[in-house]
Design an enzyme around this catalytic site. Structure first.
Site, PDB file in Angstrom:
ATOM      1  N   PRO A 208      19.142  28.664  -9.063  1.00  0.00           N
ATOM      2  CA  PRO A 208      19.596  29.214  -7.789  1.00  0.00           C
ATOM      3  C   PRO A 208      21.038  28.813  -7.481  1.00  0.00           C
ATOM      4  CG  PRO A 208      18.031  27.416  -7.443  1.00  0.00           C
ATOM      5  CD  PRO A 208      18.065  27.672  -8.914  1.00  0.00           C
TER       6      PRO A 208
ATOM      7  N   TYR B 139      14.364  27.242   0.692  1.00  0.00           N
ATOM      8  CA  TYR B 139      14.607  26.074   1.545  1.00  0.00           C
ATOM      9  C   TYR B 139      13.607  26.157   2.680  1.00  0.00           C
ATOM     10  CZ  TYR B 139      19.045  24.625  -0.522  1.00  0.00           C
ATOM     11  OH  TYR B 139      20.004  24.153  -1.373  1.00  0.00           O
TER      12      TYR B 139
ATOM     13  N   LYS C  40      12.010  21.339  -6.751  1.00  0.00           N
ATOM     14  CA  LYS C  40      13.316  21.109  -7.392  1.00  0.00           C
ATOM     15  C   LYS C  40      14.054  19.958  -6.708  1.00  0.00           C
ATOM     16  CE  LYS C  40      17.656  23.433  -8.623  1.00  0.00           C
ATOM     17  NZ  LYS C  40      18.626  23.045  -7.601  1.00  0.00           N
TER      18      LYS C  40
ATOM     19  N   HIS D 299      20.845  18.228  -7.906  1.00  0.00           N
ATOM     20  CA  HIS D 299      21.527  19.298  -7.176  1.00  0.00           C
ATOM     21  C   HIS D 299      22.987  19.417  -7.654  1.00  0.00           C
ATOM     22  CE1 HIS D 299      20.587  21.718  -3.393  1.00  0.00           C
ATOM     23  NE2 HIS D 299      21.776  22.121  -3.713  1.00  0.00           N
TER      24      HIS D 299
END
Lengths: 377, 377, 377, 377
Positions: A92, A144, A242, A266
């Site tokens: 993503p 999210y 994740k 991240h």
């Protein structure tokens, strides 16, 4: 005061001097506004973890093996029960319109062309429905979790309705931290993403005097493990968690209904000072056992990087920054080409390491070199 | 021949481009005369230990944890039984008039504004009574034991009378060693500090031919453990022993009446060639047990640095050079702002490491990276 | 073609900006012809071992100790039964006329002024008798064993007659290897040394076709352990064997009559690719026990360097290159001053490490840092 | 578009400033076209393994030994039962006409002059028969196994007929990977080598859609262990298997009829990301025992490098890039001179490490230094 971040003109063909996937990272600054490049290339804080992600690959070496029969081999893999021709997925990446006018549509098309999955971000420039309308159907939705469960539920329903096959719940960024380098370059994030456009904005939690804006304010709306369990009960889509960097969090993920985890920091965009993703994968795999689906995210630039991540424990890898770079350089064509190059580089590496399959890669010998040599795995 | 060290003009507002506490260190050279900056930024000798203090943080990484409930957390802590809202204290920094015309008064005001303790140095530009007269009351007095016990006793009485709540006895600098960099920049220390102005100067110990000026001269007046025991009997104020780098000295401190210790190498200003403070804290905490009050001093520039020091064993941290830099840049406002930034950075780090409280931070996992990887803790 | 190597003008006073012993190394290039400096500063081959000698000190840190009584202490030591006020000796450096017109006479005078021993090289510019004629009497003679035993015996007789108190037999340089850096700078060694002027030159060993000029030629005249035993029988002077890097060679030295050994790699001037001297001392001390006299040679530039060498196992240290640099900068005065600075630096280091005596230094704790951290001691 | 790669003019005498073998590498860029130098100096991919090969030597140090009798020693060795005066051999380097008009003939002459073996590459500019016609007779033939066994068999027959004494089967390069640096310099490989000129070119294996061009295409024609066994049955020449980096592959080689192995990563020209050759030799020797013939290839530039490789387990070493450099600089004379220098450097190193023979070298102590220190051997 803010500099425009409209993408510079991307090419409509593959640049002649792209010889390896990493060349898209090399060329990206030519195709991106300086503030945007600073943002994408940076991480958070002083960008230390972002740099460590890359450096960590150089500390691991692959021991070549010779004269093994690999000619019936290939990169086919099974990710949580789904057969895939190769282990490279598009992770993503939000706001892709900054990189290319075709935005997520381009990357999704590239994924289809390259026989892989596109993971659409909650923070996409286009709505998840718009992205779903582009060519190909192998898509996951990155979620999210929102402060309001009704909003979260609605996003899930929309993703289900649009045909997304799995949810990737990013859990490592409950707060947003700046990259000082991006700030210095006057980078400003675009306005709120299309997917969330029509939802009411929840008022931030109120804090009393003496309370922490971060811990008692922002973090009050952050999800917890019970929210993962709740979410698992709301959908039949498989959930991937994740942002796992510790084996105990991996265990907790599966205990709360996850189908798999993504080992990731991240891209160094949350906690600056976190270790590299690569340095964590072996211990997490060892703790969770061979059967747990584990994806890797963090600094992949080449096929040997993919080989190392899989040898140390990953089932497949996500491509984040490199996707953004290839998109900026040559649009859908660039992204598809980057995946193709990565796959060929992985195949070449497998051939020279005597590995016919990704199971052979998992069993391959990785040795430490340079400053990694003192490491205790 | 000596260049004037009068402070350049400090700002009366926070500079626009201060985005993190460390930015005060980045901006300081603009606001300080070169000779002064060389002195403050340097350590002793070749400044190796001063540099090692900073580098040591980069060798430790914080493993992020996710989805933990931290929203009822905070940075509150108890330092030797006294509740404090956060673990950041202003360590003793002498001669602050070099940095700003308001000198220690500014830093003490900043401490009050930032809800923390100001530790006034024996070597302050202002007298301890003058500092006590400024706003706020959370103050400790840093004591250099004097060759004449009557003088030491008088200093203690004055500190008690002025309302200081604890004594910080610095024991790691019985002799003063130059920084070659500061010497090369023609730095000259100001004349004797205000606190000692009215005491007779004790004649140095006489040495005979063949004796060492340092060992048999200067060191004859240096305090010993029995002086700490004596001092503990002279006052009801809690004694902190500052400058501990070895677990055995920590044990000795508590055995001689200390209320706590400060792990510190004096910012690299004494023995050049000493290890970093950070490299010593874990072993000292392990040797002294969880209940012993231990502060950390040495190279803090960010909230993640504070997190690391606490995770490795500290109860709270002192800010030295960064205090001087913020004072030089923006006076009381700058110092208060630096503390506020550090606290927010710590809170953000806690949120991303899944730590609701400083007890959680103590239990957090720190891993080695880069050249620290070969370390045996 | 060859550039003249006559020394530039040395100062007759101590330069104002010498603040530490290492400053003589910093200033030396100003006072030496480039070719000479290249030769002195270099080692052999690519000068890797010479560089490693210096770097090795930075990998070791000294743990400070506080509040210990050191005021009756000092640097006094006993080297093989001889009391000395400090552990700093002037190691053998040949051809000192290249550095200063007063040559070895200057260094010997400096040694006397600084209360230490001067070790006159076989390769001195002046004869051993000339050197003996200068002020002071604390002198040892460094002996290169000669192909002809009669010559060796005569040198020993001359050293005895001239009052030298010990022999230092250098055994690690049976062949001479160039420094490529010195060669590139067109350095040419001076003509044969004064001490050997009146002896016949022995014809080199003949080799047959297919034999090695080095192994079968030059090395045929190189001494062996039996020659050490023979030499021990020829003189009542104590024999020190210089150039020991392995514990087994240390044992062999004592078994063949040595009074002590010098751990040294000849300043990196013989085998380029040898480890640093400092990295070897601990293992050699451990193998030979506390009672064996062991000197250290290799890269000392400061008092903390001396502290480290002694803490790791040395009884005292030799100063080689730094002697040459100080001599070139300021003659006898410079050399005496360098020793004085080193001694004061050592005393300051002892004070801050809580060591009253060199026995305390031996027991002090040294920790690894930086890239040394992975080391297995 | 392609730049001509005709060699620049090589010297017909040894350049005055060649003082050590490594100087040929230093001078090579002056004598080679930039594209050619980029190709020869590079490896594959980002040239990381090529660089690691060189760096690895600096991480190992040789402990000097003193006063040992070495004067009857020498570099003589026995390689798989054949006595040789020294352990330095000329490894296979293809297309030598790029370096010098005399091509392989020059190198073969140099080998004869330097009393060593020349290993002619399958990819030579000249045919193996042409090379065999040059002076000297100590030659091995490097064989790339061909897709068609009849071609392989014919090459072997030709090598036998031309008097080659052994076959070196390179097994680590079943596919060719570019060096990005060489590509960026527009390097283009010469047309097909003379040895293969008269054979039909086998059509590449066909692949179906979805198959990997590399794994299922190129690798289908790659040899396997059964081909080694087959080859061993086709010839009475001893077979050396070149490109072994793992002990298990070493065992397999001997099990399939190999007379010996060459530990090599093809100079970093195959799998970029492989560890250095030097880092693998000790484990391979330990696994295979003292009696197995093992050659070393990978980064030799000096006599101390050779010493280290032998001390860690090699019986002898191959010279690849350095051969190419010396050939480019000064033709046959240069190559012979480079070997002579390497031999003398090895002899000097042996003398200073107290080693009379290569068996002594094998038993010499190697210690880790610098970043290698954390290594687990």
């Amino acid at each position: 005061m803010t500099k425009p971040l409209a993408p510079l003109s991307a090419l409509s063909s593959i640049p002649r001097d792209v010889r390896c996937a990493a060349d898209y990272a090399r060329l990206a600054p030519v195709f991106m506004a300086p503030a945007l490049f600073a943002h994408i290339d940076g991480g958070s804080g002083d960008d230390l973890t972002a740099a460590e992600n890359l450096a960590s690959f150089g500390e691991h070496a692959i021991v070549p093996r010779v004269l093994r029969p690999v000619y019936e081999g290939g990169t086919a893999c099974s990710i949580a029960g789904i057969a895939r021709p190769h282990p490279i997925m598009l992770g993503p990446v939000g706001w892709q319109a900054m990189m290319h006018p075709d935005a997520e549509r381009a990357s999704a098309m590239a994924a289809a062309a390259a026989e892989t999955c596109f993971i659409a971000s909650t923070m996409s420039s286009l709505t998840l429905e718009d992205i779903a309308g582009s060519k190909g159907s192998d898509r996951w939705f990155q979620l999210y979790m929102q402060p309001d469960r009704a909003v979260t539920r609605d996003l899930v329903r929309r993703a289900e309705a649009a045909g997304y096959a799995a949810l990737v719940v990013t859990v490592d960024a409950p707060i947003q931290l700046p990259s000082y380098r991006a700030l210095a370059a006057d980078y400003e994030a675009p306005a709120g993403p299309a997917n969330l456009r029509d939802y009411p904005v929840k008022a931030p939690a109120e804090i009393t005097r003496g309370q922490s804006k971060i811990l008692n304010g922002f973090m009050r709306d952050a999800p917890g493990w019970h929210d993962i369990a709740w979410l698992a009960g709301q959908t039949s889509l498989p959930l991937w968690i994740k942002g796992i960097m510790h084996a105990d969090d991996g265990r907790e993920a599966f205990a709360n209904g996850a189908a798999g985890i993504v080992v990731s920091n991240h891209g160094g965009r949350t906690l600056d000072g976190a270790p590299s993703s690569l340095s964590r994968i072996a211990a997490i795999r060892a703790a969770l056992g061979d059967a747990s689906p584990i994806l890797f995210d963090g600094g992949i630039r080449s096929g040997t990087d993919i080989f190392k991540a899989i040898a140390l424990g990953a089932d497949a890898v996500l491509i984040g920054r490199l996707q953004a770079y290839a998109l900026a350089v040559a649009g859908a064509l660039g992204v598809a080409h980057a995946i193709k190059l990565l796959r060929e580089e992985l195949e070449a590496c497998m051939a020279l390491a005597g590995c016919a399959t990704l199971s052979d890669v998992r069993a391959a010998e990785i040795v430490l070199q340079g400053q990694g040599r003192g490491a205790k795995s």
